[in-house]
Motif scaffolding. Sequence first.
Motif, PDB file in Angstrom:
ATOM      1  N   THR A   1     -11.115  18.435  71.270  1.00 30.36           N
ATOM      2  CA  THR A   1     -11.842  18.097  72.406  1.00 30.36           C
ATOM      3  C   THR A   1     -12.534  19.524  73.262  1.00 30.36           C
ATOM      4  OG1 THR A   1     -10.592  16.485  72.644  1.00 30.36           O
ATOM      5  CG2 THR A   1     -12.067  16.690  74.772  1.00 30.36           C
ATOM      6  N   GLN A   2     -11.353  20.305  72.958  1.00 28.99           N
ATOM      7  CA  GLN A   2     -11.904  21.663  73.706  1.00 28.99           C
ATOM      8  C   GLN A   2     -12.953  22.223  73.168  1.00 28.99           C
ATOM      9  OE1 GLN A   2      -7.756  23.513  73.959  1.00 28.99           O
ATOM     10  NE2 GLN A   2      -9.120  25.300  74.251  1.00 28.99           N
ATOM     11  N   CYS A   3     -12.834  22.321  71.725  1.00 29.54           N
ATOM     12  CA  CYS A   3     -14.150  23.054  71.258  1.00 29.54           C
ATOM     13  C   CYS A   3     -15.347  22.234  71.471  1.00 29.54           C
ATOM     14  CB  CYS A   3     -13.811  22.977  69.511  1.00 29.54           C
ATOM     15  SG  CYS A   3     -12.490  24.229  69.175  1.00 29.54           S
ATOM     16  N   ARG A   4     -15.351  20.910  71.366  1.00 27.24           N
ATOM     17  CA  ARG A   4     -16.560  20.209  71.655  1.00 27.24           C
ATOM     18  C   ARG A   4     -17.175  20.636  72.974  1.00 27.24           C
ATOM     19  NH1 ARG A   4     -13.317  15.580  69.893  1.00 27.24           N
ATOM     20  NH2 ARG A   4     -13.888  15.333  67.576  1.00 27.24           N
ATOM     21  N   ARG A   5     -16.413  21.026  73.801  1.00 26.94           N
ATOM     22  CA  ARG A   5     -16.953  21.485  75.095  1.00 26.94           C
ATOM     23  C   ARG A   5     -17.120  22.717  75.385  1.00 26.94           C
ATOM     24  NH1 ARG A   5     -14.999  17.257  79.777  1.00 26.94           N
ATOM     25  NH2 ARG A   5     -16.344  15.681  79.194  1.00 26.94           N
ATOM     26  N   CYS A   6     -16.809  23.471  74.515  1.00 31.24           N
ATOM     27  CA  CYS A   6     -16.730  25.242  74.570  1.00 31.24           C
ATOM     28  C   CYS A   6     -18.210  25.604  74.230  1.00 31.24           C
ATOM     29  CB  CYS A   6     -15.722  25.671  73.897  1.00 31.24           C
ATOM     30  SG  CYS A   6     -15.928  27.350  73.987  1.00 31.24           S
ATOM     31  N   TRP A   7     -18.800  26.584  75.066  1.00 27.33           N
ATOM     32  CA  TRP A   7     -20.169  27.071  74.925  1.00 27.33           C
ATOM     33  C   TRP A   7     -19.994  28.245  73.853  1.00 27.33           C
ATOM     34  CZ3 TRP A   7     -17.070  26.914  79.232  1.00 27.33           C
ATOM     35  CH2 TRP A   7     -16.491  28.181  79.605  1.00 27.33           C
TER      36      TRP A   7
ATOM     37  N   ALA B   1     -20.703  31.920  68.686  1.00 27.48           N
ATOM     38  CA  ALA B   1     -20.036  32.436  67.405  1.00 27.48           C
ATOM     39  C   ALA B   1     -18.821  32.625  67.168  1.00 27.48           C
ATOM     40  CB  ALA B   1     -20.840  33.853  67.424  1.00 27.48           C
ATOM     41  N   CYS B   2     -17.860  31.433  67.660  1.00 27.20           N
ATOM     42  CA  CYS B   2     -16.608  31.367  67.464  1.00 27.20           C
ATOM     43  C   CYS B   2     -16.177  31.181  66.174  1.00 27.20           C
ATOM     44  CB  CYS B   2     -15.852  30.442  68.467  1.00 27.20           C
ATOM     45  SG  CYS B   2     -14.102  30.567  68.274  1.00 27.20           S
ATOM     46  N   ALA B   3     -15.140  32.074  65.418  1.00 25.21           N
ATOM     47  CA  ALA B   3     -14.552  31.851  63.962  1.00 25.21           C
ATOM     48  C   ALA B   3     -13.652  31.029  64.150  1.00 25.21           C
ATOM     49  CB  ALA B   3     -14.287  33.132  63.424  1.00 25.21           C
ATOM     50  N   TYR B   4     -13.081  30.465  65.202  1.00 23.24           N
ATOM     51  CA  TYR B   4     -11.972  29.587  65.004  1.00 23.24           C
ATOM     52  C   TYR B   4     -12.272  28.052  65.481  1.00 23.24           C
ATOM     53  CZ  TYR B   4      -9.541  34.097  65.211  1.00 23.24           C
ATOM     54  OH  TYR B   4      -9.273  35.231  64.698  1.00 23.24           O
ATOM     55  N   ARG B   5     -13.562  27.916  65.819  1.00 22.66           N
ATOM     56  CA  ARG B   5     -14.002  26.584  66.160  1.00 22.66           C
ATOM     57  C   ARG B   5     -13.665  25.358  65.264  1.00 22.66           C
ATOM     58  NH1 ARG B   5     -17.642  24.231  69.657  1.00 22.66           N
ATOM     59  NH2 ARG B   5     -18.519  26.211  70.638  1.00 22.66           N
ATOM     60  N   ARG B   6     -13.203  24.451  65.853  1.00 23.21           N
ATOM     61  CA  ARG B   6     -12.428  23.302  64.981  1.00 23.21           C
ATOM     62  C   ARG B   6     -13.138  22.030  65.244  1.00 23.21           C
ATOM     63  NH1 ARG B   6      -8.447  25.936  68.283  1.00 23.21           N
ATOM     64  NH2 ARG B   6      -9.079  24.450  70.006  1.00 23.21           N
ATOM     65  N   ALA B   7     -14.294  22.205  65.853  1.00 20.75           N
ATOM     66  CA  ALA B   7     -15.333  20.960  66.000  1.00 20.75           C
ATOM     67  C   ALA B   7     -16.719  21.334  66.781  1.00 20.75           C
ATOM     68  CB  ALA B   7     -14.893  19.864  67.078  1.00 20.75           C
TER      69      ALA B   7
ATOM     70  N   LEU C   1      -9.688  30.417  78.784  1.00 15.47           N
ATOM     71  CA  LEU C   1      -8.380  30.693  78.231  1.00 15.47           C
ATOM     72  C   LEU C   1      -8.529  30.895  76.711  1.00 15.47           C
ATOM     73  CD1 LEU C   1      -5.964  29.153  80.744  1.00 15.47           C
ATOM     74  CD2 LEU C   1      -6.221  31.499  80.418  1.00 15.47           C
ATOM     75  N   CYS C   2      -8.804  30.004  76.152  1.00 17.86           N
ATOM     76  CA  CYS C   2      -8.997  29.955  74.827  1.00 17.86           C
ATOM     77  C   CYS C   2      -9.893  31.210  74.224  1.00 17.86           C
ATOM     78  CB  CYS C   2      -9.477  28.741  73.921  1.00 17.86           C
ATOM     79  SG  CYS C   2      -9.282  28.606  72.335  1.00 17.86           S
ATOM     80  N   GLN C   3     -10.901  31.477  74.695  1.00 24.35           N
ATOM     81  CA  GLN C   3     -11.688  32.577  74.394  1.00 24.35           C
ATOM     82  C   GLN C   3     -10.982  33.724  74.845  1.00 24.35           C
ATOM     83  OE1 GLN C   3     -15.196  31.882  76.787  1.00 24.35           O
ATOM     84  NE2 GLN C   3     -15.748  29.754  75.964  1.00 24.35           N
ATOM     85  N   ALA C   4     -10.485  33.977  75.985  1.00 20.82           N
ATOM     86  CA  ALA C   4      -9.828  35.388  76.437  1.00 20.82           C
ATOM     87  C   ALA C   4      -8.655  35.561  75.411  1.00 20.82           C
ATOM     88  CB  ALA C   4      -9.343  35.129  77.754  1.00 20.82           C
TER      89      ALA C   4
HETATM   90  S1  SF4 Z   1     -14.942  27.209  70.183  1.00 18.95           S
HETATM   91 FE1  SF4 Z   1     -12.897  26.187  70.075  1.00 18.95          FE
HETATM   92  S2  SF4 Z   1     -11.480  27.803  69.312  1.00 18.95           S
HETATM   93 FE2  SF4 Z   1     -13.606  28.855  69.981  1.00 18.95          FE
HETATM   94  S3  SF4 Z   1     -13.202  29.726  72.046  1.00 18.95           S
HETATM   95 FE3  SF4 Z   1     -13.966  27.565  72.197  1.00 18.95          FE
HETATM   96  S4  SF4 Z   1     -12.308  26.384  72.427  1.00 18.95           S
HETATM   97 FE4  SF4 Z   1     -11.474  28.085  71.652  1.00 18.95          FE
END
Ligand code: SF4
Length: 245
Positions: free
Chosen positions: A221-227, A230-236, A149-152
Amino acid sequence: MTAALSVLSPTPAVLEGLPLAIDRDEVLRFQGYKKDVDVPSPQVLAIFEEALALGRSLIAPRVVYRAVTVTGGAADRIDAGGERLHIPQIGRLWGRIDAVGAGICTVGEAIEARVRVLFDAREFPLAVMLDSVGSAAAESLAEYANDLLCQAGIVEGLKVTNRISPGYAGWDVAEQDRLFRLCPGRPIGVSLNEACFMTPGKSISWLVGVGPDARVDHYFTQCRRCWMKACAYRRAPAERTVRRN
Ligand code: SF4
């Protein structure tokens, strides 16, 4: 299928066949192990590997998701889709949101059925470990859906908050039926009884906030587990993703 997912989907959107990864640390956490403190023995790890292989063959991850417009709210309250949700401090946690997305996910009932068979056969260590594999898989699936959902949302110019579930962070579990009215569990075979228990048991219901100004800066936490590399909004930094490669 995932490319078509909209964070503002007005009708229940179903996702199936997701390449879900099951996190070893999460399984061991359900077994009572503290990460970086408790070291499981080789025997425990052997049971874990057996349960993991079994669990992978039994899970059938499914998600249903629907968004509704927010019509009102206060510091501890959200009105949306004709329902009133009382969630402590949600105004501060999520900031200004325009919609909420209600989701339900399940890994199916086959794991629980096998756990019962193992208990009946008195194979207790494997039964208990398989149960933890099912719980960890459901957690990973909720995380997977949150990341999707964050990616979408990024594609749609919308921010999506971290999820919150009835029964956690002060949100009364009795409001579970309100969440089910916002998003029915039926399309993925999840039902709710009067005590607010979901069947299958390895299911999680959750709510996210959506909007261009939604507050997401304090979620890591969400960003740590997100694949999404190249996400410009990555927080971790990414640590271990919930998607199989
Ligand atoms: S890296 Fe973080 S901000 Fe980027 S899509 Fe994943 S969860 Fe969202």
